[in-house]
Structures are given as C-alpha cells and as structure tokens.
Design an enzyme around this catalytic site. Sequence first.
Site, PDB file in Angstrom:
ATOM      1  CD  GLN A 110       3.567  -0.643  -3.894  1.00 32.39           C
ATOM      2  OE1 GLN A 110       3.576  -0.540  -2.670  1.00 32.39           O
ATOM      3  NE2 GLN A 110       2.498  -0.375  -4.613  1.00 32.39           N
ATOM      4  CB  VAL A 112       8.536  -9.734  -4.593  1.00 34.07           C
ATOM      5  CG1 VAL A 112       8.791  -8.486  -3.747  1.00 34.07           C
ATOM      6  CG2 VAL A 112       7.460 -10.606  -3.927  1.00 34.07           C
ATOM      7  CG  HIS A 128       8.517  -3.300  -2.007  1.00 27.22           C
ATOM      8  ND1 HIS A 128       7.155  -3.199  -1.858  1.00 27.22           N
ATOM      9  CD2 HIS A 128       9.040  -2.144  -1.516  1.00 27.22           C
ATOM     10  CE1 HIS A 128       6.866  -2.019  -1.294  1.00 27.22           C
ATOM     11  NE2 HIS A 128       7.988  -1.366  -1.081  1.00 27.22           N
ATOM     12  CB  CYS A 159      30.680 -16.464   2.272  1.00 30.43           C
ATOM     13  SG  CYS A 159      29.057 -15.895   2.803  1.00 30.43           S
ATOM     14  CB  THR A 197      -0.856  -0.218  -4.802  1.00 27.43           C
ATOM     15  OG1 THR A 197      -0.265   0.051  -3.523  1.00 27.43           O
ATOM     16  CG2 THR A 197      -1.008   1.083  -5.567  1.00 27.43           C
ATOM     17  CB  SER A 198      -3.672  -0.906   0.018  1.00 30.45           C
ATOM     18  OG  SER A 198      -2.327  -1.115   0.404  1.00 30.45           O
TER      19      SER A 198
HETATM   20  C1  BJW Z   1      -7.117  -5.044  -6.932  1.00 36.98           C
HETATM   21  C2  BJW Z   1      -7.635  -6.259  -7.395  1.00 36.98           C
HETATM   22  C3  BJW Z   1      -7.773  -6.379  -8.797  1.00 36.98           C
HETATM   23  C4  BJW Z   1      -7.560  -6.381  -5.253  1.00 36.98           C
HETATM   24  N1  BJW Z   1      -7.404  -5.346  -9.611  1.00 36.98           N
HETATM   25  N2  BJW Z   1      -6.779  -4.045  -7.750  1.00 36.98           N
HETATM   26  C5  BJW Z   1       4.135   5.729   9.034  1.00 36.98           C
HETATM   27  C6  BJW Z   1       4.037   6.573   7.940  1.00 36.98           C
HETATM   28  C7  BJW Z   1       4.807   6.354   6.798  1.00 36.98           C
HETATM   29  C8  BJW Z   1       5.672   5.273   6.725  1.00 36.98           C
HETATM   30  C9  BJW Z   1       5.765   4.442   7.809  1.00 36.98           C
HETATM   31  C10 BJW Z   1       5.019   4.659   8.935  1.00 36.98           C
HETATM   32  N3  BJW Z   1       5.312   3.668   9.830  1.00 36.98           N
HETATM   33  C11 BJW Z   1       6.212   2.840   9.272  1.00 36.98           C
HETATM   34  C12 BJW Z   1       6.503   3.308   8.042  1.00 36.98           C
HETATM   35  C13 BJW Z   1       7.420   2.724   7.089  1.00 36.98           C
HETATM   36  C14 BJW Z   1       6.874   1.505   6.379  1.00 36.98           C
HETATM   37  C15 BJW Z   1       5.403   1.717   6.021  1.00 36.98           C
HETATM   38  O1  BJW Z   1       5.054   2.296   5.017  1.00 36.98           O
HETATM   39  N4  BJW Z   1       4.509   1.182   6.840  1.00 36.98           N
HETATM   40  C16 BJW Z   1       3.073   1.352   6.623  1.00 36.98           C
HETATM   41  C17 BJW Z   1       2.371   0.018   6.799  1.00 36.98           C
HETATM   42  C18 BJW Z   1       2.564   2.417   7.548  1.00 36.98           C
HETATM   43  N5  BJW Z   1       7.686   1.377   5.194  1.00 36.98           N
HETATM   44  C19 BJW Z   1       8.841   0.749   5.203  1.00 36.98           C
HETATM   45  O2  BJW Z   1       9.271   0.205   6.204  1.00 36.98           O
HETATM   46  C20 BJW Z   1       9.639   0.767   3.920  1.00 36.98           C
HETATM   47  N6  BJW Z   1      10.982   1.181   4.187  1.00 36.98           N
HETATM   48  C21 BJW Z   1      11.277   2.357   4.728  1.00 36.98           C
HETATM   49  O3  BJW Z   1      10.439   3.194   4.997  1.00 36.98           O
HETATM   50  O4  BJW Z   1      12.612   2.514   4.927  1.00 36.98           O
HETATM   51  C22 BJW Z   1      13.088   3.670   5.614  1.00 36.98           C
HETATM   52  C23 BJW Z   1      14.602   3.522   5.637  1.00 36.98           C
HETATM   53  C24 BJW Z   1      15.383   4.468   5.010  1.00 36.98           C
HETATM   54  C25 BJW Z   1      16.773   4.335   5.015  1.00 36.98           C
HETATM   55  C26 BJW Z   1      17.369   3.249   5.664  1.00 36.98           C
HETATM   56  C27 BJW Z   1      16.579   2.305   6.278  1.00 36.98           C
HETATM   57  C28 BJW Z   1      15.189   2.434   6.262  1.00 36.98           C
HETATM   58  C29 BJW Z   1       9.757  -0.638   3.332  1.00 36.98           C
HETATM   59  C30 BJW Z   1       8.447  -1.194   2.937  1.00 36.98           C
HETATM   60  C31 BJW Z   1       8.627  -2.658   2.492  1.00 36.98           C
HETATM   61  C32 BJW Z   1       7.318  -3.316   2.154  1.00 36.98           C
HETATM   62  N7  BJW Z   1       7.551  -4.712   1.962  1.00 36.98           N
HETATM   63  C33 BJW Z   1       6.439  -5.560   1.565  1.00 36.98           C
HETATM   64  C34 BJW Z   1       6.918  -7.044   1.561  1.00 36.98           C
HETATM   65  C35 BJW Z   1       7.777  -7.346   0.366  1.00 36.98           C
HETATM   66  C36 BJW Z   1       8.322  -8.727   0.430  1.00 36.98           C
HETATM   67  C37 BJW Z   1       7.276  -9.795   0.343  1.00 36.98           C
HETATM   68  O5  BJW Z   1       6.537  -9.867  -0.651  1.00 36.98           O
HETATM   69  O6  BJW Z   1       7.191 -10.579   1.266  1.00 36.98           O
HETATM   70  O7  BJW Z   1       5.960  -5.165   0.287  1.00 36.98           O
HETATM   71  S1  BJW Z   1       5.007  -5.386   2.620  1.00 36.98           S
HETATM   72  C38 BJW Z   1       3.827  -5.496   1.317  1.00 36.98           C
HETATM   73  O8  BJW Z   1       3.153  -4.213   1.161  1.00 36.98           O
HETATM   74  C39 BJW Z   1       4.636  -5.695   0.036  1.00 36.98           C
HETATM   75  C40 BJW Z   1       3.889  -4.842  -0.932  1.00 36.98           C
HETATM   76  O9  BJW Z   1       4.704  -4.524  -2.048  1.00 36.98           O
HETATM   77  C41 BJW Z   1       3.494  -3.649  -0.104  1.00 36.98           C
HETATM   78  C42 BJW Z   1       2.351  -2.863  -0.659  1.00 36.98           C
HETATM   79  O10 BJW Z   1       1.169  -3.617  -0.699  1.00 36.98           O
HETATM   80  P1  BJW Z   1       0.200  -3.492  -1.954  1.00 36.98           P
HETATM   81  O11 BJW Z   1       0.888  -3.942  -3.163  1.00 36.98           O
HETATM   82  O12 BJW Z   1      -0.409  -2.146  -1.972  1.00 36.98           O
HETATM   83  O13 BJW Z   1      -0.886  -4.622  -1.609  1.00 36.98           O
HETATM   84  P2  BJW Z   1      -2.152  -4.564  -0.656  1.00 36.98           P
HETATM   85  O14 BJW Z   1      -2.496  -5.961  -0.336  1.00 36.98           O
HETATM   86  O15 BJW Z   1      -1.954  -3.629   0.470  1.00 36.98           O
HETATM   87  O16 BJW Z   1      -3.303  -3.931  -1.552  1.00 36.98           O
HETATM   88  C43 BJW Z   1      -3.823  -4.608  -2.673  1.00 36.98           C
HETATM   89  C44 BJW Z   1      -4.769  -3.683  -3.395  1.00 36.98           C
HETATM   90  O17 BJW Z   1      -5.206  -4.335  -4.567  1.00 36.98           O
HETATM   91  C45 BJW Z   1      -6.031  -3.329  -2.579  1.00 36.98           C
HETATM   92  O18 BJW Z   1      -6.230  -1.935  -2.613  1.00 36.98           O
HETATM   93  C46 BJW Z   1      -7.153  -4.050  -3.341  1.00 36.98           C
HETATM   94  O19 BJW Z   1      -8.375  -3.330  -3.323  1.00 36.98           O
HETATM   95  C47 BJW Z   1      -6.583  -4.097  -4.729  1.00 36.98           C
HETATM   96  N8  BJW Z   1      -7.093  -5.172  -5.611  1.00 36.98           N
HETATM   97  N9  BJW Z   1      -7.908  -7.081  -6.373  1.00 36.98           N
HETATM   98  C48 BJW Z   1      -6.934  -4.257  -9.078  1.00 36.98           C
HETATM   99  N10 BJW Z   1      -8.287  -7.543  -9.380  1.00 36.98           N
HETATM  100 ZN    ZN Z   2      27.797 -15.188   1.030  1.00 35.18          ZN
END
Ligand code: BJW
Ligand code: ZN
Length: 252
Positions: A110, A112, A128, A159, A197-198
Amino acid sequence: MKSDSAVALDELLEQAAAALRKAQHVCVLTGAGISAESGIPTFRDALTGLWANFRAEDLATPEAFERDPKFVWDWYEFRRELIRKAEPNPGHFALAELAGRVPRFTLVTQNVDGLHQRAGSRGVLEYHGNILRDRCCVEQVVADRSEDSRHGLPRCAACGGLLRPDVVWFGEAIPRGPMLAAAEAAESCDVFLSIGTSSLVYPAAGLAESALRAGATVIEVNPNRTDLSRNVNVLLAGPSGELLPRLLEQLR
Ligand code: BJW
Ligand code: ZN
C-alpha cells in the site's frame, strides 16, 4: 534466562517459519508500518509540524486537491523529500530475500515510497500508486513536468494540464493491474503475511480476509493490535525491522 514473553515470541516465530517452509505461494501485504523504521511517519501517527492540524483523510482526497491544489502539493513535496532521503530498513531487505526462498512470492504494498524496490524486491504490486511519479489530470497518464513548472503549480510537458501525484486518494479506484493481481494472489496463496498495516483502509484490508476465507495461514507482523489480529493464525507482535530478519533466520 529468557523471559516468558521472549519464549512465547520464539515459539510464534517458529510457527510462522514452519508455515513458510511448507508454502508453495506466499503473498505479502505491507503498509506504512514497514517504512516506520526508515523514518517515514505512518498515517495513523499524528501528522507533525506544519501538518499537525490535518489528517491524511483530509489531504489525500480529490476534493482537497480541487479545493486547494497548492496546499496538497506542498504536503506531497514535503513527503517526497523525506522519502528521497530515506533508506530501506532490515524489514524491506528481509522481504526481498524471502522472495528467493519460496516457490512463488507476491508482494503487494500500500506504500507509495518505492522502498521495497530500492531494497531489491521485483514485481512489486503498487496498490496505491507511487508518490515519486506525476500524473496528468487531463490525459490521466504518468507525465513529465514542463520547464516553467518551477513557479506555481506543476504542469504537464505534453499538454500543459495540471499535474498531480500518481497515488490513489480516498474514493478513487485502485489501478486495475495491481488490484486484479493482488486479488488472485490473496485467493491462491497458502501463506499470507500482513505487515505494518492498520487494516482499516479497503479494498487493501480485504486481501487478508480473502486469504483467510480461502484457507491460507495468515501471519500478522505489527507492534499494535488491529481489526485483523483476532482472526490471524500467528500474531508476531513487534516491529517488522526486527521480526522479519529473525523470521528469515529461522528459515535456514
Ligand atoms: C508498525 C511499525 C513497525 C507502526 N513495524 N508495524 C467503509 C467501509 C469500507 C470502505 C470504506 C468505507 N468508507 C469509505 C470506504 C472506502 C475507503 C476506505 O477504506 N476508508 C476507510 C478509512 C474506512 N477506501 C477508498 O476510498 C479506496 N478506494 C475505493 O474504495 O474505491 C472505490 C471505487 C471503486 C470504483 C471506482 C471508484 C471508486 C482508496 C483508498 C486509498 C487510500 N489512499 C491512502 C493515501 C495514498 C497516497 C498518499 O500516500 O498520500 O493510502 S490513505 C493511507 O491509508 C495510504 C495507505 O496506503 C493506507 C493504509 O494505511 P496503512 O498503510 O495501514 O498505515 P496506517 O498508518 O493506518 O497503519 C500503520 C500500521 O503500522 C499501524 O497498525 C501500526 O501499529 C503499524 N506499525 N510501526 C510494523 N515498526
Ligand atoms: Zn497532459
């Protein structure tokens, strides 16, 4: 003498190693936690400094970019700098090595930040996107910056359209190639590792659920409990930069 908890962790590492030794196909999903030990803040950590009053959920959206592209670009430029200066950590290197130890290996991230690739992982599925690439908002393709982009907002060399980082924001679709390949891997693997990942953001979080449903052994590596933790087969509670090299060592 080792403490009880150290013995318990040794036993869990052995359980995880035993599953990996037998595995034909290992699928790994990583999140921000694997890069935490490279100095890149996770999303659920409060944003610091200039960004202290904002949440990722308020900045990583098409609506935020439409409202104030300069502000969102400033956040991305700040993070790009951090990422360019960061180095992969022992967790990234352990996964690059694990790929060569099992018959089939799929790495879905996930993140970037491109740190898996810099640690030597090949064929990484970027769920992502990648923060270091620009995408043209008009043509919807990865694009170069025009020369006069130094002032104001970055513009497409081809463009003149507004550029944005090539990442997936909330409400946007996951790129088709990585999404289909990751879904196939999660459903067909016999061991699934969820690392740093959370498990809050979907559809990525659904990959571990698919693997569980398909009968894979699911191993989680995280110092904190998540929504996934209660369902996993092996929970390795600790930082991935320490536990993944130990797991690899145990495979020898
Ligand atoms: C350690 C550590 C160590 C600390 N060792 N571990 C309700 C239910 C289900 C879904 C949804 C809902 N409401 C809305 C949605 C959809 C939404 C979603 O899931 N929202 C939730 C918040 C509820 N999802 C979307 O919108 C996705 N798209 C989608 O659903 O599209 C539908 C669609 C279909 C067809 C056409 C059009 C649309 C897209 C999701 C995009 C997420 N983007 C981001 C930003 C990326 C760009 C950027 O970097 O700026 O991605 S948000 C952010 O969260 C980023 C991450 O990849 C992602 C996940 O986070 P991650 O990696 O889990 O990090 P953290 O910080 O949450 O956790 C870190 C963990 O590490 C913790 O657990 C720590 O304990 C641990 N840790 N140190 C190991 N040393
Ligand atoms: Zn362009």
